[in-house]
Design a protein around this motif. Structure first.
Motif, short mmCIF file in Angstrom:
data_model
loop_
_atom_site.label_atom_id
_atom_site.label_comp_id
_atom_site.label_asym_id
_atom_site.label_seq_id
_atom_site.Cartn_x
_atom_site.Cartn_y
_atom_site.Cartn_z
N ASP A 139 0.81 -1.22 0.00
CA ASP A 139 0.00 0.00 0.00
C ASP A 139 0.84 1.27 0.00
OD1 ASP A 139 -2.28 -1.57 0.11
OD2 ASP A 139 -2.34 -1.56 2.31
N VAL A 140 2.16 1.12 0.11
CA VAL A 140 3.05 2.29 0.13
C VAL A 140 3.66 2.45 -1.26
CG1 VAL A 140 5.11 3.32 1.15
CG2 VAL A 140 3.55 1.95 2.57
N PRO A 141 3.39 3.56 -1.96
CA PRO A 141 3.95 3.76 -3.31
C PRO A 141 5.48 3.76 -3.28
CG PRO A 141 2.23 5.38 -2.84
CD PRO A 141 2.53 4.68 -1.55
N ARG A 142 6.10 2.97 -4.17
CA ARG A 142 7.57 2.89 -4.24
C ARG A 142 8.07 3.93 -5.23
NH1 ARG A 142 9.02 -2.09 -1.58
NH2 ARG A 142 11.18 -1.52 -2.02
N VAL A 143 8.09 5.18 -4.82
CA VAL A 143 8.48 6.29 -5.69
C VAL A 143 9.95 6.62 -5.45
CG1 VAL A 143 8.03 8.68 -6.31
CG2 VAL A 143 6.15 7.20 -5.58
N PRO A 144 10.78 6.66 -6.48
CA PRO A 144 12.20 7.01 -6.28
C PRO A 144 12.37 8.42 -5.73
CG PRO A 144 11.84 6.00 -8.44
CD PRO A 144 10.48 6.29 -7.87
N GLU A 145 13.58 8.72 -5.26
CA GLU A 145 13.88 10.03 -4.67
C GLU A 145 14.18 11.06 -5.77
OE1 GLU A 145 15.99 10.29 -0.68
OE2 GLU A 145 16.75 8.41 -1.47
N PHE A 146 13.17 11.40 -6.54
CA PHE A 146 13.37 12.31 -7.66
C PHE A 146 13.90 13.66 -7.21
CE2 PHE A 146 10.25 9.48 -9.77
CZ PHE A 146 10.92 9.25 -10.95
N GLU A 147 13.33 14.21 -6.13
CA GLU A 147 13.65 15.59 -5.78
C GLU A 147 15.10 15.74 -5.33
OE1 GLU A 147 10.67 18.72 -4.21
OE2 GLU A 147 11.61 17.87 -2.44
N ARG A 148 15.57 14.85 -4.48
CA ARG A 148 16.99 14.93 -4.05
C ARG A 148 17.94 14.64 -5.20
NH1 ARG A 148 20.01 12.79 0.96
NH2 ARG A 148 19.09 10.73 0.59
N PHE A 149 17.50 13.77 -6.10
CA PHE A 149 18.31 13.37 -7.25
C PHE A 149 18.70 14.58 -8.10
CE2 PHE A 149 18.28 10.32 -11.17
CZ PHE A 149 19.64 10.15 -11.06
N ALA A 150 17.85 15.60 -8.15
CA ALA A 150 18.08 16.76 -9.03
C ALA A 150 19.40 17.45 -8.75
CB ALA A 150 16.93 17.75 -8.90
N SER A 151 19.87 17.41 -7.51
CA SER A 151 21.11 18.09 -7.14
C SER A 151 22.37 17.40 -7.67
CB SER A 151 21.21 18.21 -5.62
OG SER A 151 20.19 19.04 -5.10
N PHE A 152 22.21 16.26 -8.29
CA PHE A 152 23.37 15.47 -8.72
C PHE A 152 23.54 15.42 -10.24
CE2 PHE A 152 22.50 14.40 -4.44
CZ PHE A 152 23.71 14.05 -3.87
N PHE A 153 22.73 16.18 -10.96
CA PHE A 153 22.84 16.18 -12.42
C PHE A 153 23.84 17.25 -12.88
CE2 PHE A 153 18.45 14.39 -12.21
CZ PHE A 153 18.72 13.20 -12.87
N GLY A 154 24.87 16.82 -13.60
CA GLY A 154 25.82 17.74 -14.21
C GLY A 154 25.66 17.76 -15.71
N THR A 155 26.56 18.47 -16.38
CA THR A 155 26.47 18.58 -17.84
C THR A 155 27.09 17.39 -18.55
OG1 THR A 155 28.49 19.92 -17.83
CG2 THR A 155 26.38 21.08 -17.85
N GLY A 156 27.81 16.53 -17.82
CA GLY A 156 28.25 15.28 -18.44
C GLY A 156 29.68 15.30 -18.92
N GLY A 157 30.13 14.12 -19.35
CA GLY A 157 31.52 13.93 -19.75
C GLY A 157 31.68 13.63 -21.22
N LEU A 158 32.91 13.29 -21.59
CA LEU A 158 33.26 12.97 -22.97
C LEU A 158 34.15 11.73 -22.98
CD1 LEU A 158 34.23 16.47 -24.44
CD2 LEU A 158 32.14 15.17 -24.94
N VAL A 159 34.11 11.02 -24.09
CA VAL A 159 35.07 9.95 -24.35
C VAL A 159 36.08 10.48 -25.36
CG1 VAL A 159 33.47 8.98 -26.08
CG2 VAL A 159 35.40 7.63 -25.31
N ALA A 160 37.35 10.18 -25.10
CA ALA A 160 38.42 10.57 -26.02
C ALA A 160 39.13 9.31 -26.50
CB ALA A 160 39.42 11.50 -25.33
N VAL A 161 39.45 9.27 -27.78
CA VAL A 161 40.15 8.12 -28.35
C VAL A 161 41.44 8.58 -29.01
CG1 VAL A 161 38.01 6.83 -28.75
CG2 VAL A 161 38.93 8.25 -30.59
N HIS A 162 42.49 7.78 -28.87
CA HIS A 162 43.74 8.00 -29.61
C HIS A 162 43.60 7.22 -30.91
CE1 HIS A 162 46.32 9.99 -26.53
NE2 HIS A 162 45.42 9.44 -25.71
N SER A 163 43.26 7.92 -31.96
CA SER A 163 42.85 7.28 -33.21
C SER A 163 43.85 7.55 -34.33
CB SER A 163 41.46 7.81 -33.61
OG SER A 163 41.03 7.23 -34.81
#
Length: 784
Positions: free
Chosen positions: A507-531
């Motif tokens: 009877d208890v909805p299993r809802v993830p912690e969406f609101e706290r999660f927002a503080s952990f989103f960054g703009t992201g990374g890159l992959v670099a290859v020696h090609s």
């Protein structure tokens, strides 16, 4: 007359009912297509300038003045890309595009192509929409969009950009025993007869099984008003079409070979082993790249790499690359603490706090203790309720927060977080860290112990069709996935702040912690290859030989080599990152790194001329990768040494040395060069893994402060100022805090063999074979 009136009312009622039914079935919605790709490549001059700048940086770092001939040298170039990109073909991405979530509208694959080319100026990227729910129409549109994006790129051997086709296998288990996590599948080729007929999901179609009512979603939203966000009902009619298309999917029959399945069914593989088997059955070259294994947002406490390593037939064939960093956080670092402990009877329990880690289960007990005291209960009763709350939290798994009714984000302080990690994932799970994966050994077959030997990369995991968003730390709502956190706001809850915990029952909805999660989103990374070149084959070969590294978003140049032999002996040589070497000699290494370019405002002229002002704003928000002539400083090189387990049960605490060495760099914009050796290798007599981090000077970074704690004199977090994904944080607030951008090299793996012992036959094999990939056999250092 009355009869006619009754007939009219009946017709009106039936018509209204038909309209309601039709809206719910998506009759009035428009199916999203792949969009229109801009038919203009980058100018050749732009690519030549990019190559010239990089070549000049390397020559200057190696001591050759600009304009002089450095003589023979390694001709590889460093190319930057993003191998983890979602468009609004993914369900979660589509949801946050809606006005209800302050979305911008749909971003189809064409937007990703144009963004990668003209906004981020990437050398390569891949599309990785979630396979769970992808329709046959969308798969066909994705394939065609990828081909069109590549067609614009020009000469296949020297394109302005390479686009790879792929998808994400998105699995989530409720317990550590059935949880495997998320993995990106990347395909080398794009021709219709060289790719699978359908993507492979992690589960059957969920929409019919959970009883989704297609009328409930659009009409509950339409009831909000005629024009939420100023876009009217149209997005929600299209949403009804989007949802109905998923409900119409039929699961593929089980037990058949992939080529014997209907072309338009939803194919699934519930475990990684079954995924590899199906991909091998197709016989096309592929990569499977795991990611997010420390993400506690959905990963059950207690999860680790051990189960997956045990189930691998050959881990260095099936999964030899790993995503260490993305816009959802850093998965690199191991810590000894855990979110839950297991006692001698096998029962899970809540651990006590330790320095730099406050378990969320423990915090749950303290929240309940405070509420209990506030209603006048005795200390003894409040202690009992706190213990009960801790155990209820533990038994609820990844959604333990639901056992504390109506707790606010601020109530949890910094619980569950790795407070001494660099931009960690939310609710960091150390057993899923890359360092943990490199340190463990599986001894089920004592004659053939198994280990992961990952090469490292990073990517964005962006859900707005924006590959490579980390070029500038701006526009948090568009350039990160902060919008995903708003989904939880629209899941109704009637909970009130009770002075005792509640078990997470049905009877208890299993809802993830969406609101706290927002503080952990960054703009992201890159992959670099020696090609060895800009073409598809060259990039693919660099990925296969693990001559790759990841960055936190900035285009840091990094070389990490093992030096073997000596010039005096006439056999001086170097072995690059990603290599596996057999040696009994103490190793010596060379590291070179050059900081990323500082960015100018705005966009280059070729971007503003290729895209209309409206499209430039819609995609890039008026800001593109636009390098100046000035580079940022590399301040230090950190060396990590890992000695994988040599016997069953060997504790990991002393095997992962992070950092093992810290080597300072001069304040030189030309870059940094350092050397180091390991005088303990031969005496320790065990296999060893080395990798490096190149650390750049601090710069303002989106969400680097995460929950933004205020600390007391003892260093305890006493309050937080989260960076919300909703109106609680101003839309224009990018939540900038200074952080040190960095690059992670792929490791160099040294397999110990005592000097004088017979050396194995030296043979380096390609990773291409009928099953597509095998590990390159280790090379004897004597042969180099």
């Amino acid at each position: 007359m009355v009869r006619y009136l009754l007939w009219g009312l009946l017709i009106l009622f039936l018509s209204a009912g038909l309209v309601v039914y039709g809206v719910g079935r998506g009759w009035f919605g428009v199916r999203q297509d792949a969009g229109e790709i801009t038919k203009q490549p980058l100018p050749a001059e732009a690519l030549a300038d990019r190559d010239s700048r990089q070549r000049s940086a390397r020559e200057a770092l190696d001591g050759f003045p600009r304009g002089t001939d450095p003589g023979p040298r390694d001709t590889k170039q460093i190319l930057f890309g993003d191998l983890h990109v979602h468009t609004t073909f993914s369900l979660d991405a589509f949801m946050i595009s809606l006005p209800l979530f302050q979305g911008e509208g749909v971003h189809p694959p064409a937007d990703a192509c144009d963004f990668a080319r003209f906004c981020a100026e990437l050398d390569f990227w891949s599309i990785n929409d979630h396979a769970e729910g992808l329709t046959p129409f969308q798969w066909a549109e994705m394939k065609e969009a990828v081909r069109q994006c590549n067609a614009v790129a020009g000469d296949p051997k020297n394109p302005d950009m390479v686009t790879f086709l792929g998808w994400e296998w998105t699995q989530k288990g409720m317990t550590p025993e059935d949880h495997y996590g998320h993995k990106n599948v990347i395909l080398r080729d794009t021709a219709e007869d060289a790719v699978p007929k359908r993507p492979i999901a992690s589960r059957p179609n969920l929409f019919p099984s959970v009883g989704v009512d297609p009328t409930s979603f659009p009409f509950r939203i339409l009831a909000v008003g005629a024009a939420p966000g100023g876009q009217g009902r149209r997005p929600y009619l299209d949403a009804a079409r989007f949802m109905q298309d998923r409900q119409d999917l039929t699961d593929c029959p089980a037990g058949r070979k992939v080529r014997d399945l209907p072309p338009d069914c939803l194919e699934s593989a519930p475990t990684p082993g079954e995924l590899f088997e199906k991909l091998d059955d197709w016989g096309f070259p592929y990569l499977v790249i795991p990611h997010g294994n420390t993400w506690g947002f959905y990963t059950p406490p207690g999860s680790s790499w051990d189960k997956q390593l045990a189930q691998h037939e050959n881990p260095d064939r099936d999964e030899f690359l790993v995503e260490v960093f993305s816009g959802h956080g850093n998965c690199e670092e191991y810590r000894d603490w855990r979110a839950v402990e297991v006692d001698e009877s096998g029962r899970q329990r809540c651990p006590e706090p330790v320095p730099n880690y406050l378990p969320s289960c423990w915090r749950a007990g303290e929240i309940i203790r405070k509420r209990c005291a506030a209603v006048g209960e005795s200390d003894e009763e409040c202690d009992r309720r706190a213990r009960e709350a801790r155990q209820n939290y533990v038994e609820a798994g990844a959604e333990g927060h639901v056992t504390v009714p109506a707790a606010k984000t601020e109530d949890w302080l910094d619980s569950g977080q790795c407070t001494d990690c660099y931009m960690p994932a939310f609710n960091h799970r150390p057993g899923g860290s890359t360092q943990y994966g490199l340190a463990i050994t599986n001894f089920d077959d004592p004659n053939r112990p198994k280990r992961f030997k990952f090469g490292f990369l990073a990517s964005s995991d962006n859900h707005t069709a924006r590959p490579g968003t980390g070029y500038k730390e701006i526009n948090r709502r568009e350039m990160s996935d902060a919008g995903l956190a708003q989904i939880g706001e629209h899941i109704p809850s009637e909970a009130t702040p009770e002075p005792r915990s509640v078990p997470a029952g049905p009877d208890v909805p299993r809802v993830p912690e969406f609101e706290r999660f927002a503080s952990f989103f960054g703009t992201g990374g890159l992959v670099a290859v020696h090609s060895t070149g800009r073409g598809r084959e060259s990039i693919w070969e660099a990925l296969e030989r693990k001559e790759v590294y990841g960055t936190s978003g900035d285009r840091i140049l990094l070389w990490f080599d093992l030096e073997t032999g000596s010039e005096e002996e006439g056999r001086a040589s170097t072995v690059p990152m990603g290599s596996q070497i057999i040696s009994g000699e103490n190793p010596s290494f060379r590291v070179r790194a050059v900081g990323a370019f500082r960015q100018e405002q705005g966009c280059p002229e070729y971007s503003t001329s290729a895209l209309s002002a409206e499209r430039l704003h819609h995609l890039c928000r008026g800001e593109c990768y636009n390098p100046s002539d000035e580079r940022r400083l590399i301040t230090r090189i950190e060396v990590v040494r890992i000695r994988p387990q040599a016997e069953p049960g060997e504790p990991l605490a002393g095997l992962i040395e992070d950092p093992w060495k810290v080597l300072s760099c001069d304040s030189d914009p030309m870059g940094c060069e350092v050397r180091f050796s390991d005088p303990e290798y031969s005496t320790a007599g065990r296999d060893t893994v080395y990798y490096v981090r190149a650390i750049q000077e601090p710069t303002p970074t989106v969400n680097a402060g995460q929950l933004r704690c205020e600390y007391d004199e003892a260093g305890r977090c006493i309050s937080v100022t989260p960076c919300f994904g909703n109106d609680k944080t101003d839309y224009e607030d990018d939540c900038l805090v200074e952080a040190e951008e960095r690059a992670w090299s792929s490791p160099i793996f040294l397999d110990y063999k005592e000097e004088g012992a017979p050396q194995p036959q030296v043979r380096v094999t390609s990773q291409k074979m009928p099953k597509q990939k095998i590990a390159a056999e280790p090379v004897s250092a004597r042969s180099l």
